[in-house]
Design a protein around this motif. Structure first.
Motif, mmCIF file in Angstrom:
data_model
loop_
_atom_site.group_PDB
_atom_site.id
_atom_site.type_symbol
_atom_site.label_atom_id
_atom_site.label_comp_id
_atom_site.label_asym_id
_atom_site.label_seq_id
_atom_site.Cartn_x
_atom_site.Cartn_y
_atom_site.Cartn_z
ATOM 1 N N GLU A 182 -3.940 39.410 -38.373
ATOM 2 C CA GLU A 182 -4.799 38.242 -38.167
ATOM 3 C C GLU A 182 -5.423 38.228 -36.774
ATOM 4 O O GLU A 182 -5.485 37.201 -36.104
ATOM 5 N N MET A 183 -5.884 39.415 -36.359
ATOM 6 C CA MET A 183 -6.597 39.560 -35.098
ATOM 7 C C MET A 183 -7.946 40.215 -35.364
ATOM 8 O O MET A 183 -8.056 41.106 -36.204
ATOM 9 N N HIS A 184 -8.950 39.757 -34.636
ATOM 10 C CA HIS A 184 -10.266 40.387 -34.681
ATOM 11 C C HIS A 184 -10.273 41.512 -33.647
ATOM 12 O O HIS A 184 -9.821 41.319 -32.510
ATOM 13 N N CYS A 185 -10.769 42.684 -34.009
ATOM 14 C CA CYS A 185 -10.761 43.842 -33.113
ATOM 15 C C CYS A 185 -12.160 44.421 -32.988
ATOM 16 O O CYS A 185 -12.841 44.649 -33.987
ATOM 17 N N GLU A 186 -12.566 44.657 -31.754
ATOM 18 C CA GLU A 186 -13.807 45.369 -31.478
ATOM 19 C C GLU A 186 -13.455 46.653 -30.744
ATOM 20 O O GLU A 186 -12.430 46.730 -30.060
ATOM 21 N N VAL A 187 -14.309 47.659 -30.884
ATOM 22 C CA VAL A 187 -14.062 48.979 -30.308
ATOM 23 C C VAL A 187 -15.234 49.368 -29.423
ATOM 24 O O VAL A 187 -16.390 49.146 -29.778
ATOM 25 N N PHE A 188 -14.903 49.947 -28.283
ATOM 26 C CA PHE A 188 -15.905 50.411 -27.324
ATOM 27 C C PHE A 188 -15.502 51.795 -26.842
ATOM 28 O O PHE A 188 -14.313 52.051 -26.611
ATOM 29 N N GLN A 189 -16.465 52.686 -26.670
ATOM 30 C CA GLN A 189 -16.198 54.012 -26.119
ATOM 31 C C GLN A 189 -17.253 54.343 -25.089
ATOM 32 O O GLN A 189 -18.438 54.061 -25.271
ATOM 33 N N SER A 190 -16.807 54.936 -23.979
ATOM 34 C CA SER A 190 -17.750 55.414 -22.975
ATOM 35 C C SER A 190 -17.164 56.601 -22.238
ATOM 36 O O SER A 190 -15.960 56.680 -22.009
ATOM 37 N N ASN A 191 -18.056 57.492 -21.854
ATOM 38 C CA ASN A 191 -17.692 58.619 -21.002
ATOM 39 C C ASN A 191 -17.953 58.308 -19.537
ATOM 40 O O ASN A 191 -17.819 59.188 -18.690
ATOM 41 N N HIS A 192 -18.308 57.053 -19.241
ATOM 42 C CA HIS A 192 -18.728 56.671 -17.889
ATOM 43 C C HIS A 192 -17.802 55.606 -17.308
ATOM 44 O O HIS A 192 -17.632 54.524 -17.894
ATOM 45 N N GLU A 193 -17.247 55.896 -16.164
ATOM 46 C CA GLU A 193 -16.285 55.012 -15.523
ATOM 47 C C GLU A 193 -16.839 53.605 -15.304
ATOM 48 O O GLU A 193 -16.167 52.608 -15.589
ATOM 49 N N GLY A 194 -18.040 53.504 -14.807
ATOM 50 C CA GLY A 194 -18.630 52.195 -14.530
ATOM 51 C C GLY A 194 -18.792 51.345 -15.777
ATOM 52 O O GLY A 194 -18.592 50.123 -15.734
ATOM 53 N N GLU A 195 -19.151 51.965 -16.891
ATOM 54 C CA GLU A 195 -19.286 51.215 -18.143
ATOM 55 C C GLU A 195 -17.930 50.687 -18.608
ATOM 56 O O GLU A 195 -17.851 49.576 -19.143
ATOM 57 N N ILE A 196 -16.888 51.466 -18.407
ATOM 58 C CA ILE A 196 -15.544 51.009 -18.767
ATOM 59 C C ILE A 196 -15.155 49.826 -17.891
ATOM 60 O O ILE A 196 -14.624 48.822 -18.384
ATOM 61 N N ILE A 197 -15.446 49.894 -16.615
ATOM 62 C CA ILE A 197 -15.138 48.796 -15.700
ATOM 63 C C ILE A 197 -15.918 47.545 -16.088
ATOM 64 O O ILE A 197 -15.351 46.441 -16.163
ATOM 65 N N ASP A 198 -17.221 47.687 -16.331
ATOM 66 C CA ASP A 198 -18.034 46.537 -16.745
ATOM 67 C C ASP A 198 -17.494 45.911 -18.025
ATOM 68 O O ASP A 198 -17.450 44.680 -18.164
ATOM 69 N N THR A 199 -17.065 46.743 -18.965
ATOM 70 C CA THR A 199 -16.537 46.246 -20.233
ATOM 71 C C THR A 199 -15.215 45.511 -20.017
ATOM 72 O O THR A 199 -14.974 44.468 -20.637
ATOM 73 N N LEU A 200 -14.364 46.020 -19.140
ATOM 74 C CA LEU A 200 -13.128 45.308 -18.800
ATOM 75 C C LEU A 200 -13.440 43.946 -18.185
ATOM 76 O O LEU A 200 -12.807 42.939 -18.531
ATOM 77 N N HIS A 201 -14.411 43.894 -17.301
ATOM 78 C CA HIS A 201 -14.782 42.619 -16.678
ATOM 79 C C HIS A 201 -15.237 41.612 -17.742
ATOM 80 O O HIS A 201 -14.844 40.437 -17.701
ATOM 81 N N LEU A 202 -16.066 42.051 -18.677
ATOM 82 C CA LEU A 202 -16.537 41.172 -19.742
ATOM 83 C C LEU A 202 -15.397 40.746 -20.664
ATOM 84 O O LEU A 202 -15.397 39.631 -21.199
ATOM 85 N N ALA A 203 -14.432 41.625 -20.846
ATOM 86 C CA ALA A 203 -13.309 41.336 -21.747
ATOM 87 C C ALA A 203 -12.526 40.113 -21.305
ATOM 88 O O ALA A 203 -12.000 39.378 -22.152
ATOM 89 N N ARG A 204 -12.457 39.856 -20.021
ATOM 90 C CA ARG A 204 -11.652 38.738 -19.528
ATOM 91 C C ARG A 204 -12.115 37.400 -20.076
ATOM 92 O O ARG A 204 -11.338 36.450 -20.156
ATOM 93 N N LYS A 205 -13.387 37.304 -20.468
ATOM 94 C CA LYS A 205 -13.928 36.048 -20.987
ATOM 95 C C LYS A 205 -14.059 36.045 -22.509
ATOM 96 O O LYS A 205 -14.252 34.985 -23.091
ATOM 97 N N ASN A 206 -13.977 37.204 -23.125
ATOM 98 C CA ASN A 206 -14.270 37.298 -24.556
ATOM 99 C C ASN A 206 -13.107 37.761 -25.424
ATOM 100 O O ASN A 206 -13.218 37.724 -26.649
ATOM 101 N N PHE A 207 -12.015 38.230 -24.806
ATOM 102 C CA PHE A 207 -10.908 38.789 -25.573
ATOM 103 C C PHE A 207 -9.580 38.274 -25.045
ATOM 104 O O PHE A 207 -9.455 37.908 -23.875
#
Length: 145
Positions: free
Chosen positions: A43-68
């Motif tokens: 009973e959890m919603h799951c989204e998936v993200f993949q990147s080969n770029h460090e900065g994109e992973i960091i940006d996605t982690l930052h966004l995750a704090r408000k959305n996940f």
């Protein structure tokens, strides 16, 4: 419904093709389907993200704090040297589970040290694609509180 994010780091988009003796022969999309199905069963919603770029992973982690509510991350080789990803995990204040398909502690010396482990709530390694499924279960337990 709790929301979780799975972050795949560099080269993980090549799962099923890349070193099947180490990472298995299951394709990237197939593994992601199993992860999202496991989350739905919990009973959890799951989204998936993949990147080969460090900065994109960091940006996605930052966004995750408000959305996940939690994150599962396989940072790939960044695990061993990215203090920037480590700091991003530390900053977001939601539970993060570190995942590796291979047993990093039984591989080359440089793979045995994780700079992100101290800021993650746990590490699951060595169980192939099941490492991700176990991480879903772990987040489910953590998020029940």
């Amino acid at each position: 419904m709790k929301k979780i994010l799975v972050i795949h780091g560099p080269n993980l988009n090549l799962l099923g093709e890349r070193e099947p003796g180490v990472y298995g022969s299951d394709a990237y999309d197939s593994i992601n389907s199993e992860i999202t199905e496991r989350a739905l069963k919990r009973e959890m919603h799951c989204e998936v993200f993949q990147s080969n770029h460090e900065g994109e992973i960091i940006d996605t982690l930052h966004l995750a704090r408000k959305n996940f509510d939690g994150v599962i991350i396989n940072a790939g080789a960044y695990t061993h040297y990215s203090y920037a990803i480590r700091d991003a995990i530390s900053a977001i204040k939601i539970p993060v589970v570190e995942v590796h398909m291979s047993n990093i502690h039984a591989r080359e010396e440089f793979r045995r040290h994780s700079v992100i482990a101290p800021v993650c709530c746990g590490q699951i390694a060595g169980f192939g694609k099941a490492s991700y499924l176990l991480a879903v279960d772990a987040l489910n337990e953590i998020l029940k509180d």
